[in-house]
Design an enzyme around this catalytic site. Structure first.
Site, short mmCIF file in Angstrom:
data_model
loop_
_atom_site.label_atom_id
_atom_site.label_comp_id
_atom_site.label_asym_id
_atom_site.label_seq_id
_atom_site.Cartn_x
_atom_site.Cartn_y
_atom_site.Cartn_z
N SER A 123 -11.34 -0.70 -0.52
CA SER A 123 -10.05 -0.68 0.16
C SER A 123 -10.18 -0.99 1.63
CB SER A 123 -9.39 0.69 0.02
OG SER A 123 -8.69 0.82 -1.18
N ASN A 151 -13.94 0.47 -7.04
CA ASN A 151 -15.00 1.42 -6.68
C ASN A 151 -15.53 2.16 -7.90
OD1 ASN A 151 -14.39 0.77 -4.00
ND2 ASN A 151 -12.96 2.47 -3.80
N HIS A 177 -3.68 6.22 3.25
CA HIS A 177 -4.40 5.01 2.87
C HIS A 177 -3.78 3.77 3.50
CE1 HIS A 177 -5.68 1.80 0.01
NE2 HIS A 177 -6.81 2.51 -0.07
N ASP A 224 0.84 -1.19 0.00
CA ASP A 224 0.00 0.00 0.00
C ASP A 224 0.88 1.25 0.00
OD1 ASP A 224 -2.31 1.86 0.86
OD2 ASP A 224 -3.27 -0.10 0.81
#
Length: 536
Positions: A357, A283, A187, A148
């Site tokens: 996520s 998404n 994130h 990530d």
């Protein structure tokens, strides 16, 4: 002292163009070059050097190697400023040293904007996590990999109250800037908290898995953009680390983008070595599942995760398709954030975000709990347990929007356990005793189950007769039984009862070696696949 304003990250230079009959975004001047192995293998250093030289000779003068070759023979190269990526994707046809060449396509973090901050976590209750934590909170035999934007660090030191255990968290490679994987986006820290924030530490939140080790790689820049080469290198690094340390790995990737060979081969690399890659479906408001999640139907070790809102409703943004494995809570999820400012829109330390996520790391943490409790499971079995134990969100057994269902943590953890009613023991010789140290002659202890108490027809588990199943302290069920395939394992009785040694021999009691004492007070108990006794 916490740094409030980290240095800015320039991020990746991104462009777009038509490749493989679709318009894709990719990193400017960066090309992925897969070396061809003349004899199927590239092992000797001089052979590798020769292949690299031959490959570079086929590329424009001035091309430089940014990274590699990797263990699997992958190079990441930078073209000279006068050359373009798409004009060089055909060089593989002209050089026997190259297997394939492709653009370094861009992946993105899969979150959606979120305004309000909620003071509580609703996701753990929605997936029955508290009941699961009564059984398992994480073991050292399973590695949680986070691919990530990094993790909250100050002066290269873990600095978040819920993510500061340096004995548990390993800092891997920063594939964006080099150095330590410091989060400049937020994130990655949020994702790491959902999967693995410390529990029962009188601070902040509780992640899905409190105790398993964690490995952090940074592949997403300050803008949340990454690349397929970064993803592949991180997956292979975590896989190799797990193999070297005798661990199973569950690798979380809350990102994704277009399909390409590099991403698929990285997922296959992890799966072939017994690992799992858990990825977000994307998404795009019910668009098609993105890659690498979309490999879930063709690669055993890939799990694709969609998102739900409170009330078990599939989130409007969650992508759909036959590749969806399961869904999990993903909207307004409270988790950890960096202790320093990375964005004006994000608070410090804790905040809520939404997206596939956020759903993905919950499933990652849960998969690691399953493997903690059942270390003998294969990656295929862990995936099967997540699917089979999931709560259906409609009348069908499968739906493209919610896959096999919304995960149920407690049910997933007991997948593979042999549940036995205590009433089975009434009237027949039975004993459960603490298994003493191996040096004593009293070892092993056994549980004797008398099946004659089961009236036909019965839906209760029925065991095949067997002798002791393992050595004390190392109990593993290996007999034909409810766990591994006796024909009479589910509800069998009478003539259906089997004897694996001699089918004509009368059915006798079953002995299961245990390594713990009989629990007290419960009407039901079960024996897991490592011989441990637990209350239900």
């Amino acid at each position: 002292m916490l740094e409030e304003n980290p240095s800015a990250n320039t991020g990746l230079a991104i462009t777009s163009g038509d490749y493989n009959d679709q318009t894709v975004q990719f990193v400017e001047r960066r090309l992925i070059v897969q070396l061809a192995a003349p004899d199927g293998q590239l092992t000797a250093m001089d052979a590798i050097d020769a292949q690299v030289s031959a490959a570079l000779a086929a590329l424009p003068p001035g091309t430089t190697v940014l990274r590699g070759p990797s263990r699997t023979g992958r190079l990441l190269v930078v073209l000279p400023e006068t050359d373009t990526v798409l004009s060089n994707t055909g060089v593989a046809d002209a050089s026997p040293a190259i297997s394939y060449v492709e653009p370094d396509v861009v992946d993105r973090a899969q979150i959606v904007p979120n305004d309000p901050r909620y003071p509580q976590q609703w996701a753990p209750g929605a997936v029955n996590a508290e009941a699961a934590w009564d059984l398992e909170t994480g073991a050292a035999n399973v590695l949680i990999g986070i691919v990530d934007s990094g993790i909250s660090l100050s002066a290269d030191v873990l600095d978040h109250d819920d993510l500061r255990d340096s004995a548990r968290i390993t800092l891997g490679t920063d594939f964006v800037d080099g150095g330590t994987p410091r989060d400049l986006n937020g994130h990655g820290t949020h994702v790491a908290g959902i999967a693995a924030a410390a529990g029962q530490n009188a601070s902040g939140i509780a992640g899905m898995n409190w105790r398993s080790p964690v490995y952090i790689c940074r592949t997403l820049d300050a803008a949340g953009n990454g690349s397929s080469a970064n993803f592949a290198d991180a997956v292979e690094e975590i896989t190799d680390y797990a193999v070297a340390h005798g661990l199973k790995a569950v690798i979380n990737y809350s990102g994704g983008g277009p399909d390409n060979i590099t991403k698929k081969q990285a997922c296959q690399y992890a799966s072939d070595r017994g690992m799992l890659v858990v990825a977000a479906t994307g998404n795009d408001n019910a668009g098609p599942v993105i890659w690498p999640a979309a490999y879930s139907t063709v690669i055993t070790g890939v799990i694709a995760v969609g998102s739900t809102d409170q009330g078990d409703v599939v989130s409007s943004y969650s992508n759909v398709g036959p590749e969806t494995t399961v869904v999990a809570p993903g909207r307004n999820i409270l988790s950890t954030l960096p202790t320093y400012t990375v964005s004006p829109s994000l608070p410090l330390n804790y905040g809520t975000l939404s997206g596939t996520s956020m759903a993905t790391p919950l499933v990652t943490g849960l998969a690691a709990l399953i493997w903690s409790r059942h270390p003998g499971h294969t990656n295929a079995k862990v995936k099967e347990c997540l699917q089979d134990s999931a709560v259906k969100l409609g009348a069908a057994a499968f739906d493209n929007s919610w896959g096999h269902g919304r995960v149920d943590a407690r049910a997933a953890l007991t997948c593979g356990d042999l549940v036995i009613p205590r009433t089975v023991l009434v009237g027949c010789p039975s004993r459960i005793t603490i298994c003493p140290p191996p040096r004593t002659r009293l070892c092993p202890s056994v549980l004797t189950i008398c099946r004659t108490q089961l009236d036909c027809p019965s839906r209760l588990p029925v065991l095949c007769p067997t002798t002791r199943l393992a050595i004390c302290g190392h109990s593993v069920l290996r007999c034909p039984s409810a766990i591994d395939g006796c024909p009479s394992s589910l509800g069998g009785c009478g003539s259906e009862l089997c004897n694996p040694v001699d089918p004509s021999r009368p059915v006798g009691p079953v002995e299961i070696q245990l390594s713990s004492a009989e629990p007290s007070g419960a009407d039901w108990f079960y024996v897991d696949d490592d011989g441990e006794v637990h209350e239900v």
